[in-house]
Design an enzyme around this catalytic site. Structure first.
Site, PDB file in Angstrom:
ATOM      1  N   ASP A 117      -5.765  -3.753  -2.599  1.00  0.00           N
ATOM      2  CA  ASP A 117      -4.762  -3.382  -1.603  1.00  0.00           C
ATOM      3  C   ASP A 117      -4.141  -4.599  -0.914  1.00  0.00           C
ATOM      4  O   ASP A 117      -4.852  -5.492  -0.436  1.00  0.00           O
ATOM      5  CB  ASP A 117      -5.418  -2.482  -0.555  1.00  0.00           C
ATOM      6  CG  ASP A 117      -4.401  -1.672   0.226  1.00  0.00           C
ATOM      7  OD1 ASP A 117      -3.547  -2.277   0.890  1.00  0.00           O
ATOM      8  OD2 ASP A 117      -4.476  -0.434   0.177  1.00  0.00           O
ATOM      9  N   SER A 144       0.832  -1.197   0.000  1.00  0.00           N
ATOM     10  CA  SER A 144       0.000   0.000   0.000  1.00  0.00           C
ATOM     11  C   SER A 144       0.875   1.259   0.000  1.00  0.00           C
ATOM     12  O   SER A 144       1.736   1.405  -0.855  1.00  0.00           O
ATOM     13  CB  SER A 144      -0.947  -0.053   1.197  1.00  0.00           C
ATOM     14  OG  SER A 144      -2.037   0.825   1.016  1.00  0.00           O
TER      15      SER A 144
END
Length: 606
Positions: free
Chosen positions: A455, A340
């Site tokens: 993610d 991320s």
């Protein structure tokens, strides 16, 4: 084939747990029933599922044990192979492949039966040993971490011997690693390669062999645990030497070093080099860069420092503050990986930005570019992805991961494969975008192969295991310390209906901080599983630094990025300065500083 003295082989037999305590006479009878066999690099000695007809003892060389296709162990000189299945009568439970040219002693069941009849009590001794080992056996075997081994070969890929100036520079860089000895192939004189290498290993020192002459380079490679192929642009077809090494070497034991004339020479076309050269890692080296040569030496000797950056939204700015303090103390980072925002900022460092420059891009994307502020019709996401995409494309200059000056990876969650996705190839921006696609907030990333990525925090927010699978050596993990339990003061009955929610959206009214919003729920949900996973992952011997966020600063509070950056930098700088007063060793300085910072943050947020 190396000829071993009888005393040497008897001592090796006596070290096998099943034969411990046997008399010299019994060991001599066993030895008389064995034969010596040479196993070339890459040859399968034992195949999973086969009958256990033979027992093997390694006299020289090294073997890799595979569970399926996963390496789980290595077996070196003086160790037995296959003794449990041999004596218990079961099938082989793993595949064993020669990692180097090796020699083994072979004992068949027929020969063992003859020895057993002539040696009263032998069966009882062996059965007791086998039962004890089976009782200690575990049903699951951890994946084997990469290891340089005892002998490392550095070989010119074109088959001509290493360039003299490169050899001199690498010798100087390797000279800083006192636990290793560096030898040139040309120094061995008239000694045959095999016995000469066995002699180096018997010295007890880990050894790097620089193949500065073409003759016998293939033999050195076959007898080494790890091989570093050295090549220079332009790319050429595989040489006969390369083809032989690639055919007989597992990728985990093979590295490629691409040496360009100078640091101002652009790195390009690495994907073409790697298309027919499957290797564990590719290293980019500028011939005029002492820093690049020092990094290569650390990878060769298994001491390269990896840094793992977790996801954490706006908190990611603190990663850069810590790293700026480390760089100021001369602590070099050799490999970066992240999830991320950790992937996004790690990529900026891997591209070559300083931490301050990376923070400028952080501001450009999230403050000036308002990458998380521009809403869209909630069909694919609630935020328009285009500002973020443009910012990432601009920041990473159209670079591919394999063309970065240092090794880098991202972690995303693959909804196509229901598994982790490790990004190590292709455009940097696409890999970072997939790693940071917060579900519902941003659209999923779709790769050119049609794989759907979101993610990485959904599956692994702190990918230390990925780093460990890729390299040997120490790692620093940067994670964000969790504060108190998240509780809200609002009541469920206070949640607005659709018209109230629409008014808030249209008039851009701030969400009620007393109630959980879509974004806050999603961002917190992403780290639940990964925090549990991290808690169950042994960190030793690596280092975990848990950074306490500033009090009052939230997960999506991008406007406080520089405050987070400066606070983390100042805390790490103080800890490193205090540690530096105690030791000159950079690794120990880092360890002491991390321990001091963790102790100082026991209270939670700063």
């Amino acid at each position: 084939m190396t000829v071993f003295a009888q005393d040497h082989m008897l001592q090796a037999l006596a070290r096998i747990p099943c034969f411990e305590g046997l008399s010299d006479a019994a060991l001599s009878r066993i030895l008389a029933g064995t034969r010596q066999r040479q196993v070339p690099r890459g040859e399968v000695l034992i195949r999973q599922g086969d009958a256990s007809d033979d027992l093997f003892l390694v006299l020289s060389g090294r073997f890799t044990v595979l569970s399926g296709d996963v390496p789980v162990a290595e077996i070196g000189a003086g160790e037995p192979i296959g003794e449990l299945a041999f004596f218990s009568g079961g099938l082989r439970t793993a595949t064993v492949i020669a990692a180097r040219d090796s020699d083994v002693l072979v004992l068949t069941h027929a020969d063992y039966d003859a020895v057993s009849r002539a040696t009263p009590g032998l069966d009882r001794t062996i059965l007791q040993s086998v039962s004890s080992r089976l009782a200690r056996a575990t049903p699951t075997t951890p994946r084997l971490r990469p290891r340089a081994g005892n002998l490392v070969a550095v070989v010119a890929a074109d088959g001509h011997g290493l360039d003299p100036s490169f050899t001199e520079s690498l010798v100087a860089a390797l000279g800083l690693h006192r636990d290793w000895q560096t030898l040139r192939l040309s120094e061995r004189g008239a000694d045959p390669v095999g016995p000469w290498l066995n002699e180096q290993e018997a010295s007890g020192r880990r050894t790097v062999i620089l193949c500065d002459e073409a003759e016998n380079a293939a033999a050195v490679a076959r007898n080494s645990d790890t091989v570093f192929l050295v090549a220079s642009p332009p790319r050429n077809p595989l040489s006969p030497l390369e083809a032989e090494i690639l055919a007989n070497t597992r990728p985990a034991h093979l590295h490629l070093a691409l040496v360009r004339p100078g640091a101002d020479t652009p790195i390009q076309d690495t994907a073409a080099w790697l298309a027919d050269r499957p290797v564990a890692l590719c290293h980019h080296v500028a011939a005029d860069s002492a820093a690049d040569l020092a990094r290569l030496a650390r990878f060769i000797t298994g001491t390269a420092l990896g840094v793992v950056l977790c996801g954490g939204g706006a908190f990611g700015a603190a990663h850069l503050g810590v790293i700026k303090a480390m760089q100021a103390q001369g602590i070099e980072i050799d490999m970066i990986g992240g999830t991320s925002v950790g992937a996004a900022l790690g990529a900026a460092l891997a591209v070559g930005y300083t931490p301050d420059e990376a923070m400028d891009h952080y501001d450009a994307i999230f403050i000036k570019g308002k990458a998380m502020k521009k809403l869209t019709a909630p069909l694919f996401s609630i935020v328009d992805q285009r500002p973020l995409d443009r910012g990432l494309q601009h920041s990473y200059r159209g670079t591919n991961i394999e063309d970065l000056p240092i090794n880098f990876f991202t972690v995303a969650t693959s909804l196509s494969r229901n598994d982790i996705h490790v990004g190590r190839h292709g455009p940097v921006w696409e890999s970072v975008r997939g790693s940071s696609a917060i579900p519902a907030v941003f659209p999923a990333m779709v790769t050119s192969e049609g794989e759907v990525l979101i993610d990485g925090a959904m599956i692994d927010n702190v990918p230390i295991r990925v780093m460990r699978d890729l390299k040997e050596g120490p790692n620093l993990v940067l994670n964000f310390k969790q504060g108190k339990e998240w509780r809200v003061s609002g009541r469920y009955a206070d949640l607005p209906g659709r018209l109230g929610a629409l008014r808030r959206l249209l008039w851009r009214r701030r969400s009620d901080p007393r109630l959980p919003t879509i974004t806050s729920i999603l961002t917190r949900a992403m780290i639940v599983a990964s925090q549990r996973q991290l808690a169950a992952t042994p960190i030793d011997p690596d280092l975990l630094l848990e950074i306490a966020p500033l009090r009052g600063v939230g997960f999506l509070d991008w406007g406080n990025g520089w405050r987070l950056f400066q606070a983390a930098h100042d805390a790490m700088a103080r800890a490193l300065a205090q540690a530096g007063a105690l030791t000159d060793d950079k690794a120990e300085q880092l360890r002491l500083a991390v321990a001091a910072m963790n102790d100082s943050q026991q209270g939670g947020a700063q």
